[in-house]
Enzyme design. Sequence first.
Site, PDB file in Angstrom:
ATOM      1  N   HIS A 114       0.854  -1.192   0.000  1.00  0.00           N
ATOM      2  CA  HIS A 114       0.000   0.000   0.000  1.00  0.00           C
ATOM      3  C   HIS A 114       0.884   1.234   0.000  1.00  0.00           C
ATOM      4  CE1 HIS A 114      -3.582   2.362   0.644  1.00  0.00           C
ATOM      5  NE2 HIS A 114      -2.913   3.053   1.553  1.00  0.00           N
ATOM      6  N   SER A 141       3.971   0.530   2.491  1.00  0.00           N
ATOM      7  CA  SER A 141       3.906  -0.497   3.535  1.00  0.00           C
ATOM      8  C   SER A 141       3.578  -1.848   2.914  1.00  0.00           C
ATOM      9  CB  SER A 141       2.792  -0.162   4.544  1.00  0.00           C
ATOM     10  OG  SER A 141       2.959   1.117   5.098  1.00  0.00           O
TER      11      SER A 141
HETATM   12  C1  GAR Z   1       1.437   0.465  -6.357  1.00  0.00           C
HETATM   13  O1  GAR Z   1       2.034   1.703  -6.171  1.00  0.00           O
HETATM   14  C2  GAR Z   1       0.746   0.012  -5.105  1.00  0.00           C
HETATM   15  O2  GAR Z   1       1.342   0.537  -3.953  1.00  0.00           O
HETATM   16  C3  GAR Z   1      -0.638   0.540  -5.290  1.00  0.00           C
HETATM   17  O3  GAR Z   1      -0.898   0.394  -6.648  1.00  0.00           O
HETATM   18  C4  GAR Z   1       0.300   0.560  -7.362  1.00  0.00           C
HETATM   19  C5  GAR Z   1       0.372  -0.502  -8.429  1.00  0.00           C
HETATM   20  O4  GAR Z   1       1.453  -0.268  -9.261  1.00  0.00           O
HETATM   21  N1  GAR Z   1      -1.566  -0.196  -4.506  1.00  0.00           N
HETATM   22  C6  GAR Z   1      -2.651   0.342  -3.966  1.00  0.00           C
HETATM   23  O5  GAR Z   1      -2.955   1.506  -4.118  1.00  0.00           O
HETATM   24  C7  GAR Z   1      -3.491  -0.613  -3.163  1.00  0.00           C
HETATM   25  N2  GAR Z   1      -4.413   0.092  -2.342  1.00  0.00           N
HETATM   26  P1  GAR Z   1       2.025  -1.414 -10.181  1.00  0.00           P
HETATM   27  O6  GAR Z   1       0.838  -1.989 -10.943  1.00  0.00           O
HETATM   28  O7  GAR Z   1       2.971  -0.697 -11.108  1.00  0.00           O
HETATM   29  O8  GAR Z   1       2.702  -2.413  -9.308  1.00  0.00           O
END
Ligand code: GAR
Length: 223
Positions: A114, A141
């Site tokens: 998150h 986190s």
């Molecule tokens: C990440 O930054 C993750 O922390 C966030 O989505 C992004 C996905 O990026 N997650 C959330 O917001 C969950 N509540 P990615 O597809 O490039 O890994």
Amino acid sequence: MSTRAPLEAAILISGRGSNLMAIARECLAGHIAARVAVVISDRADAPGLAGARELGLETAVLKSAESAGGAALEVSLAAVLEAHGCDVIALAGFMRILSGPFVARYVGRMFNIHPSLLPGYRGLHTHRRVLEAHDTVHGASVHFVTAELDAGPVVLQSRVAVMPGDTEATLSARVQATEHIIYPRVLGWFAERRLVWRDGAAWLDGRRLDTPIVEDFRATPRS
Ligand code: GAR
């Protein structure tokens, strides 16, 4: 590294999949004692699926996601997880809320990343909210998933500086660069059985983590 068989991992995505790629590369390099058994998306157009296929990973799309409700999605998801004999599940930008009963089935072996310093800024638009609050520190986190959204025990957090002139884009890029370090690290600990779930808490090397481990990237040179 353990002499036990590598864990079978499922990685769940909804979008770009940069965390998926970071985790998968560490597994393929042998730095995590796990094999990515399947990459699962609730969206057929998730860009991360192409990256997964380029790495030779098996992918699955939850076809019922658009047409049916959460229960049907979870039935489909459970079927894929069971078919692949998954030992560990990594939510990596999977933008669906899973029900309490579903989470209970996998509790202790399902993780999420998150983009905030939990318990601060649960939910969406964390970077925007951090900027609006004029915070000077932000981060990400990695936590065990429990029924309450973004509230499971946190294992590891990254801390980054909020810089003058930051936008949501620059701040999220700085946080994401650290996500790609801390998420594989936690999964590696779990695969080596150094990290376990016991009595509703995270334990690392026999010590209960009542507060998360913190990795401070504020002194790290950045672009
Ligand atoms: C990440 O930054 C993750 O922390 C966030 O989505 C992004 C996905 O990026 N997650 C959330 O917001 C969950 N509540 P990615 O597809 O490039 O890994």
